[in-house]
Design an enzyme around this catalytic site. Structure first.
Site, PDB file in Angstrom:
ATOM      1  N   SER A 151      27.828  29.633  22.585  1.00  0.00           N
ATOM      2  CA  SER A 151      29.278  29.845  22.307  1.00  0.00           C
ATOM      3  C   SER A 151      30.079  29.402  22.469  1.00  0.00           C
ATOM      4  O   SER A 151      29.947  27.717  22.799  1.00  0.00           O
ATOM      5  CB  SER A 151      28.919  30.557  23.844  1.00  0.00           C
ATOM      6  N   TYR A 164      27.987  30.044  32.756  1.00  0.00           N
ATOM      7  CA  TYR A 164      27.708  30.798  31.592  1.00  0.00           C
ATOM      8  C   TYR A 164      28.177  30.051  30.593  1.00  0.00           C
ATOM      9  O   TYR A 164      26.956  29.653  29.691  1.00  0.00           O
ATOM     10  CB  TYR A 164      28.409  32.379  30.428  1.00  0.00           C
TER      11      TYR A 164
HETATM   12  N1  NAP Z   1      28.189  38.871  21.812  1.00  0.00           N
HETATM   13  C1  NAP Z   1      29.266  38.055  22.387  1.00  0.00           C
HETATM   14  O1  NAP Z   1      30.378  38.449  22.270  1.00  0.00           O
HETATM   15  C2  NAP Z   1      28.072  36.581  21.699  1.00  0.00           C
HETATM   16  C3  NAP Z   1      29.564  35.422  21.735  1.00  0.00           C
HETATM   17  C4  NAP Z   1      29.166  33.999  22.120  1.00  0.00           C
HETATM   18  C5  NAP Z   1      27.696  34.311  21.769  1.00  0.00           C
HETATM   19  N2  NAP Z   1      26.974  34.980  22.324  1.00  0.00           N
HETATM   20  C6  NAP Z   1      25.440  34.884  22.191  1.00  0.00           C
HETATM   21  O2  NAP Z   1      24.266  35.280  21.902  1.00  0.00           O
HETATM   22  C7  NAP Z   1      22.604  36.327  21.932  1.00  0.00           C
HETATM   23  C8  NAP Z   1      22.757  36.892  21.660  1.00  0.00           C
HETATM   24  O3  NAP Z   1      24.119  38.515  22.822  1.00  0.00           O
HETATM   25  P1  NAP Z   1      24.338  39.476  21.862  1.00  0.00           P
HETATM   26  O4  NAP Z   1      25.870  39.857  22.224  1.00  0.00           O
HETATM   27  O5  NAP Z   1      23.834  39.779  21.093  1.00  0.00           O
HETATM   28  O6  NAP Z   1      24.004  40.313  23.385  1.00  0.00           O
HETATM   29  P2  NAP Z   1      22.964  41.712  23.812  1.00  0.00           P
HETATM   30  O7  NAP Z   1      23.949  42.931  22.458  1.00  0.00           O
HETATM   31  O8  NAP Z   1      23.875  41.758  25.271  1.00  0.00           O
HETATM   32  O9  NAP Z   1      21.661  41.545  23.571  1.00  0.00           O
HETATM   33  C9  NAP Z   1      21.195  41.179  24.423  1.00  0.00           C
HETATM   34  C10 NAP Z   1      19.468  40.475  23.996  1.00  0.00           C
HETATM   35  O10 NAP Z   1      19.129  39.722  24.908  1.00  0.00           O
HETATM   36  C11 NAP Z   1      17.383  40.166  25.379  1.00  0.00           C
HETATM   37  N3  NAP Z   1      17.880  40.039  27.156  1.00  0.00           N
HETATM   38  C12 NAP Z   1      18.699  40.032  27.614  1.00  0.00           C
HETATM   39  N4  NAP Z   1      17.534  39.283  28.829  1.00  0.00           N
HETATM   40  C13 NAP Z   1      16.588  39.354  28.775  1.00  0.00           C
HETATM   41  C14 NAP Z   1      15.632  38.624  29.291  1.00  0.00           C
HETATM   42  N5  NAP Z   1      15.529  38.007  30.574  1.00  0.00           N
HETATM   43  N6  NAP Z   1      14.335  38.981  28.441  1.00  0.00           N
HETATM   44  C15 NAP Z   1      14.138  38.939  27.270  1.00  0.00           C
HETATM   45  N7  NAP Z   1      15.470  39.165  26.722  1.00  0.00           N
HETATM   46  C16 NAP Z   1      16.655  39.476  27.205  1.00  0.00           C
HETATM   47  C17 NAP Z   1      18.092  41.618  24.784  1.00  0.00           C
HETATM   48  O11 NAP Z   1      16.748  42.805  25.458  1.00  0.00           O
HETATM   49  P3  NAP Z   1      16.668  43.520  26.506  1.00  0.00           P
HETATM   50  O12 NAP Z   1      17.351  44.810  26.251  1.00  0.00           O
HETATM   51  O13 NAP Z   1      14.914  43.991  26.419  1.00  0.00           O
HETATM   52  O14 NAP Z   1      17.625  43.377  27.861  1.00  0.00           O
HETATM   53  C18 NAP Z   1      18.765  41.505  23.631  1.00  0.00           C
HETATM   54  O15 NAP Z   1      17.794  42.238  22.627  1.00  0.00           O
HETATM   55  C19 NAP Z   1      23.437  34.831  23.123  1.00  0.00           C
HETATM   56  O16 NAP Z   1      22.725  34.621  23.916  1.00  0.00           O
HETATM   57  C20 NAP Z   1      25.178  35.508  23.892  1.00  0.00           C
HETATM   58  O17 NAP Z   1      24.670  34.859  25.110  1.00  0.00           O
HETATM   59  C21 NAP Z   1      27.205  36.541  22.654  1.00  0.00           C
END
Ligand code: NAP
Length: 251
Positions: A151, A164
């Site tokens: 991130s 985080y």
């Molecule tokens: N969105 C942002 O602004 C942003 C920015 C920078 C980086 N990121 C990073 O990008 C990645 C994806 O983010 P996103 O925004 O797509 O998140 P999201 O929409 O909240 O999706 C999170 C994913 O991670 C899985 N997950 C969460 N906890 C888990 C666990 N204990 N075991 C297995 N799977 C788990 C969820 O599955 P379940 O539904 O089954 O829990 C879901 O598939 C993350 O690493 C996040 O930190 C996000």
């Protein structure tokens, strides 16, 4: 071990049931990759796997695995290896964040973020490194790749996101070390570090930040697709994706 049909490339995407991970899995499948989709909840995994299979017509394996559970990580690696026997791209997208100031950090939230965002990716890479090396040796022109969702908070700190951001900074370092140790074996690693992306994870910002000012999931998945088109000679330690506006280094 079952060899994949047509010698197609194979990816494993954690966090592949929703948001950024789902889009990456869909786009890789659209490029002809067979895919393992992993996430915590069975229903989300099944829905994502079914959707990707129907859209792309490629073999898809769905695995429900809680990233906090080391044994589940081992089972995920074993099931993927058993089904496909190959791993060209490992995408580490499962992650979560808690917004709290340093004085208010809850130990449970700390443990959860460290466990899912850092410990799980490290352990999963360790488990799958033999298969990544084997795949790179069999396909030396492309090699194999690890792509970790870091991130922009791991590059430039953001108030309220200390833990985080620390997990995401650690992923940047981990990917660099992995490339140092393994690029000679054809295994490269890249940390992708975006600003806010419009997913469930940023829903808590409603009223504070307009969704249309956020990055789209395709802004991230396009970068991942680009990495899969490079030769094994090209090492990309990190990719920062900032949002349009007058501040470059903010989430
Ligand atoms: N969105 C942002 O602004 C942003 C920015 C920078 C980086 N990121 C990073 O990008 C990645 C994806 O983010 P996103 O925004 O797509 O998140 P999201 O929409 O909240 O999706 C999170 C994913 O991670 C899985 N997950 C969460 N906890 C888990 C666990 N204990 N075991 C297995 N799977 C788990 C969820 O599955 P379940 O539904 O089954 O829990 C879901 O598939 C993350 O690493 C996040 O930190 C996000």
């Amino acid at each position: 071990m079952i060899a994949t049909d047509n010698g197609r490339r194979v990816a494993l995407v954690t966090g592949g049931s929703r948001g950024i991970g789902l889009d990456i899995a869909r786009r890789l499948a659209g490029e002809g990759f067979a895919v393992t989709v992993a996430a915590r909840k069975e229903a989300g995994v099944a829905a994502a796997a079914g959707r990707i299979e129907a859209e792309a017509g490629v073999p898809v394996l769905g695995v429900a695995a809680d990233m906090a559970d080391e044994q589940a990580l081992g089972r995920l690696a074993a099931q993927h290896t058993e089904r496909f026997g190959r791993l060209d791209v490992l995408v580490l997208a499962a992650g979560l964040g808690a917004e709290e100031t340093v004085g208010a950090i809850r130990t449970k939230a700390y443990d959860l973020q460290m466990g899912i965002n850092l410990r799980a990716p490290v352990l999963l890479v360790r488990e799958l490194l033999p298969l990544l090396r084997e795949t790179a040796a069999a396909h030396p022109e492309r090699g194999s790749r690890v792509v970790a969702l870091s991130s922009i908070t791991g590059v430039a700190a953001e108030a309220g996101l200390s833990v985080y951001g620390a997990t995401k900074a650690a992923l940047l370092s981990f990917c660099e070390t992995l490339s140092l140790e393994e690029s000679g074996n054809g295994v490269n690693a890249t940390a992708v570090a975006p600003g806010y992306v419009d997913t469930d994870m940023t829903a808590h910002l409603d009223g504070r930040l307009e969704r249309k000012s956020m990055l789209g999931v395709s802004d991230v998945s396009e970068m991942v697709l680009g990495l899969t088109r490079l030769s094994a000679r090209a090492v990309v330690p990190s990719i920062v994706i900032s949002r349009a506006g007058s501040q470059l280094w903010r989430a």
